[in-house]
Design a protein around this motif. Sequence first.
Motif, PDB file in Angstrom:
ATOM      1  N   GLU A  81      11.351 -79.469 -56.715  1.00 34.87           N
ATOM      2  CA  GLU A  81      11.545 -79.127 -55.308  1.00 34.87           C
ATOM      3  C   GLU A  81      11.050 -77.711 -55.025  1.00 34.87           C
ATOM      4  OE1 GLU A  81      13.092 -80.044 -51.356  1.00 34.87           O
ATOM      5  OE2 GLU A  81      11.956 -80.951 -52.984  1.00 34.87           O
ATOM      6  N   LYS A  85       7.998 -76.627 -52.341  1.00 32.64           N
ATOM      7  CA  LYS A  85       8.158 -75.588 -51.323  1.00 32.64           C
ATOM      8  C   LYS A  85       7.114 -74.497 -51.495  1.00 32.64           C
ATOM      9  CE  LYS A  85      13.146 -76.241 -50.738  1.00 32.64           C
ATOM     10  NZ  LYS A  85      14.492 -75.642 -50.962  1.00 32.64           N
ATOM     11  N   GLN A  90       5.615 -80.080 -46.565  1.00 32.54           N
ATOM     12  CA  GLN A  90       6.867 -80.539 -45.975  1.00 32.54           C
ATOM     13  C   GLN A  90       7.399 -81.737 -46.760  1.00 32.54           C
ATOM     14  OE1 GLN A  90       6.655 -81.399 -41.786  1.00 32.54           O
ATOM     15  NE2 GLN A  90       8.813 -82.016 -41.665  1.00 32.54           N
ATOM     16  N   SER A 114      12.294 -84.951 -48.933  1.00 31.42           N
ATOM     17  CA  SER A 114      11.111 -84.323 -49.504  1.00 31.42           C
ATOM     18  C   SER A 114      10.056 -85.318 -49.977  1.00 31.42           C
ATOM     19  CB  SER A 114      11.509 -83.430 -50.689  1.00 31.42           C
ATOM     20  OG  SER A 114      12.403 -82.419 -50.270  1.00 31.42           O
TER      21      SER A 114
END
Length: 279
Positions: A81, A85, A90, A114
Motif C-alpha cells: 500500500e 501511494k 489512486q 486500492s
Amino acid sequence: MWERAFIPTDRGTFEVFLRGEGKPLAITHLYSEFNETGDRFANTMVPHRRTFLVNLREAGESPKADNPADLDMDETVEDLEAIRKALGFQVWDFAGHSTGGMLGLMYAARHPESISSLIIVGAAASKDYASQPDCIYHPEHPMFERMQELRGLQLQQDISVEQKRAYGQETTKLSLFKPENYPQYFSGNIRKSVAPVRLDHFSRHDFPKFDLTGELPNVRTRTLVMCGRQDVQCPIRCSEEIRDLMPNVEMMVFEASNHYPFLEESGKFADTVKIFLEP
C-alpha cells in the motif's frame, strides 16, 4: 528485460521492476526474489497493463526487516500500500500466483479501495489447503517427504548456485502435470530465485495463522480466480472456496494443468486474462 526502479516510501525504499503500458498492475510473491529478467507469470499481464513486479522486504535490494514481525503478511500488505501511494496511483490491479495470490486476497480484504481488480491463480483462502490429502504439503501425500526435504535444502546457506537451481527444478517438477515438459516451460533467461528469510518466516509464522475465510465475503473487488484441475499445492477445492466466499468472482479451471496453468496451458490462460482485463 524489465526496467529496474527504486521506490522511496515512508516504510523504506523498495526495489521494483517495470514493464508494459497502460493502467498499473502490481505483482509479487510472498517469498520470491525478482530481477531484471522478470517473471513468467508477470509476463502474461504485460500486454495489458503497466506491470510492477515488487521485491518485498528481505528480497533483492528492498529493505531488510528490523524485526521478524515486519515480514508478516499483514505488514507486507502495508508495504504494498505504501508503494502504491508513493507511485501516485489512486488504484491499481493486483495479480498473484500461489502465496502471491494469498497475499492479494489479504490486500483486497484490508484495502478494498486500492484495488480495481484482482487475479488469483493457484491460491487458497486459509491454511486448510494443507489439510487435504491430495495436497503435497499433507503427510499422506506420496511426495510429501521429498517436498519437505527439498524446501529444507533450498534454505541452506552454504550450497552452490548449481545445487540451489537443481533443488528448485525438482521442486517445480513436482507441481507440473507433465514434468517432462519442464525444459519447454522454463526455457529462456528468467532467473527468479527464493528469498530464504521470507520462505522460513511464512512457514513458521504466517502459515499457522493464515485464514481469510471470515473476511472474503465482504470483499466486492472484481476478481478472476484460476486453477489447474491437477494442482497439488492448492487443490482445486481451494479455488472453489474462494469463488463461493466472494460475491464478485469469475472462475476458470485448466483441466490439463497442475500449479502452473500460465505455462501448462499458456494459450488458454492468455486468452482468459485478456478477456478479464480488457472487457
